[in-house]
Design a protein around this motif. Structure first.
Motif, PDB file in Angstrom:
ATOM      1  N   HIS A  11       0.602  -1.254   0.052  1.00 13.26           N
ATOM      2  CA  HIS A  11       0.101   0.089  -0.015  1.00 13.26           C
ATOM      3  C   HIS A  11       0.859   1.214   0.022  1.00 13.26           C
ATOM      4  O   HIS A  11       0.077   2.365   0.058  1.00 13.26           O
ATOM      5  N   CYS A  12       2.096   1.105   0.036  1.00 16.02           N
ATOM      6  CA  CYS A  12       2.972   2.348  -0.086  1.00 16.02           C
ATOM      7  C   CYS A  12       2.895   3.086  -1.357  1.00 16.02           C
ATOM      8  O   CYS A  12       2.491   2.640  -2.213  1.00 16.02           O
ATOM      9  N   ARG A  13       3.140   4.489  -1.157  1.00 16.51           N
ATOM     10  CA  ARG A  13       3.269   5.466  -2.165  1.00 16.51           C
ATOM     11  C   ARG A  13       1.912   5.450  -2.852  1.00 16.51           C
ATOM     12  O   ARG A  13       1.717   5.815  -4.054  1.00 16.51           O
ATOM     13  N   ARG A  14       0.753   5.448  -2.044  1.00 21.15           N
ATOM     14  CA  ARG A  14      -0.637   5.686  -2.595  1.00 21.15           C
ATOM     15  C   ARG A  14      -1.313   6.900  -1.991  1.00 21.15           C
ATOM     16  O   ARG A  14      -2.410   7.200  -2.153  1.00 21.15           O
ATOM     17  N   GLY A  15      -0.479   7.465  -1.205  1.00 22.76           N
ATOM     18  CA  GLY A  15      -1.096   8.584  -0.391  1.00 22.76           C
ATOM     19  C   GLY A  15      -1.555   8.261   0.814  1.00 22.76           C
ATOM     20  O   GLY A  15      -2.152   9.277   1.754  1.00 22.76           O
ATOM     21  N   LEU A  16      -1.764   7.222   1.517  1.00 25.66           N
ATOM     22  CA  LEU A  16      -2.424   6.804   2.842  1.00 25.66           C
ATOM     23  C   LEU A  16      -1.526   7.357   3.852  1.00 25.66           C
ATOM     24  O   LEU A  16      -2.204   8.040   4.507  1.00 25.66           O
ATOM     25  N   GLY A  17      -0.165   7.305   3.873  1.00 26.44           N
ATOM     26  CA  GLY A  17       0.445   7.869   4.885  1.00 26.44           C
ATOM     27  C   GLY A  17       0.346   9.471   5.155  1.00 26.44           C
ATOM     28  O   GLY A  17       0.120   9.625   6.157  1.00 26.44           O
ATOM     29  N   GLY A  18       0.044   9.840   4.009  1.00 28.84           N
ATOM     30  CA  GLY A  18      -0.204  11.467   4.152  1.00 28.84           C
ATOM     31  C   GLY A  18      -1.522  11.764   4.458  1.00 28.84           C
ATOM     32  O   GLY A  18      -1.605  12.787   5.463  1.00 28.84           O
ATOM     33  N   LEU A  19      -2.473  10.764   4.315  1.00 26.69           N
ATOM     34  CA  LEU A  19      -3.897  11.014   4.711  1.00 26.69           C
ATOM     35  C   LEU A  19      -4.005  10.702   6.346  1.00 26.69           C
ATOM     36  O   LEU A  19      -4.458  11.573   6.904  1.00 26.69           O
ATOM     37  N   VAL A  20      -3.288   9.745   6.710  1.00 26.86           N
ATOM     38  CA  VAL A  20      -3.298   9.341   8.151  1.00 26.86           C
ATOM     39  C   VAL A  20      -2.709  10.528   8.924  1.00 26.86           C
ATOM     40  O   VAL A  20      -2.968  11.014   9.763  1.00 26.86           O
ATOM     41  N   MET A  21      -1.479  10.989   8.521  1.00 26.73           N
ATOM     42  CA  MET A  21      -0.745  11.999   9.227  1.00 26.73           C
ATOM     43  C   MET A  21      -1.354  13.217   8.906  1.00 26.73           C
ATOM     44  O   MET A  21      -1.460  13.957  10.325  1.00 26.73           O
ATOM     45  N   ARG A  22      -2.051  13.734   8.095  1.00 31.28           N
ATOM     46  CA  ARG A  22      -2.728  15.060   8.127  1.00 31.28           C
ATOM     47  C   ARG A  22      -4.004  14.761   9.135  1.00 31.28           C
ATOM     48  O   ARG A  22      -4.230  15.762   9.928  1.00 31.28           O
ATOM     49  N   ALA A  23      -4.747  13.682   9.129  1.00 30.29           N
ATOM     50  CA  ALA A  23      -5.750  13.609  10.099  1.00 30.29           C
ATOM     51  C   ALA A  23      -5.205  13.610  11.452  1.00 30.29           C
ATOM     52  O   ALA A  23      -5.843  14.120  12.311  1.00 30.29           O
ATOM     53  N   LEU A  24      -4.128  13.143  11.662  1.00 29.70           N
ATOM     54  CA  LEU A  24      -3.520  13.082  13.098  1.00 29.70           C
ATOM     55  C   LEU A  24      -3.196  14.540  13.683  1.00 29.70           C
ATOM     56  O   LEU A  24      -3.481  14.978  14.679  1.00 29.70           O
ATOM     57  N   GLN A  25      -2.670  15.267  12.616  1.00 27.53           N
ATOM     58  CA  GLN A  25      -2.196  16.639  12.842  1.00 27.53           C
ATOM     59  C   GLN A  25      -3.371  17.483  13.104  1.00 27.53           C
ATOM     60  O   GLN A  25      -3.436  18.260  14.061  1.00 27.53           O
ATOM     61  N   ASN A  26      -4.453  17.309  12.289  1.00 29.67           N
ATOM     62  CA  ASN A  26      -5.374  17.984  12.414  1.00 29.67           C
ATOM     63  C   ASN A  26      -6.206  17.753  13.771  1.00 29.67           C
ATOM     64  O   ASN A  26      -6.584  18.659  14.481  1.00 29.67           O
ATOM     65  N   ALA A  27      -6.289  16.569  14.271  1.00 23.70           N
ATOM     66  CA  ALA A  27      -6.901  16.073  15.487  1.00 23.70           C
ATOM     67  C   ALA A  27      -6.138  16.560  16.579  1.00 23.70           C
ATOM     68  O   ALA A  27      -6.911  17.080  17.518  1.00 23.70           O
ATOM     69  N   ALA A  28      -4.738  16.643  16.716  1.00 22.19           N
ATOM     70  CA  ALA A  28      -3.960  17.180  17.665  1.00 22.19           C
ATOM     71  C   ALA A  28      -3.949  18.789  17.589  1.00 22.19           C
ATOM     72  O   ALA A  28      -4.498  19.115  18.878  1.00 22.19           O
ATOM     73  N   TRP A  29      -4.359  19.353  16.847  1.00 24.13           N
ATOM     74  CA  TRP A  29      -4.488  20.974  16.615  1.00 24.13           C
ATOM     75  C   TRP A  29      -5.810  21.326  17.309  1.00 24.13           C
ATOM     76  O   TRP A  29      -5.795  22.164  18.022  1.00 24.13           O
TER      77      TRP A  29
END
Length: 67
Positions: A11-29
């Motif tokens: 599943h690498c290089r399909r944008g999933l990591g970025g999606l998860v990280m942005r969701a975690l960053q937004n939730a933390a903010w």
């Protein structure tokens, strides 16, 4: 607190990591966090850099077991 998140190789290089990280960053903010500390693998540095994270210090994993 999320810990040891990884993406399966197929599943690498399909944008999933970025999606998860942005969701975690937004939730933390939204929860009030204004500073984040991330310990990641060398393989993850490109992703984290693309998301705005900066390297402050390399991290070393060390274990000491008394004989």
């Amino acid at each position: 607190m999320p810990d040891q998140i990884e993406t399966a190789p197929e599943h690498c290089r399909r944008g999933l990591g970025g999606l998860v990280m942005r969701a975690l960053q937004n939730a933390a903010w939204e929860s009030g966090a204004r500073v984040g500390v991330l310990v990641g693998t060398p393989e993850g540095r490109e992703l984290y850099g693309a998301l705005g994270w900066t390297t402050r210090s390399p991290m070393a994993s060390v274990v000491y077991r008394r004989a």
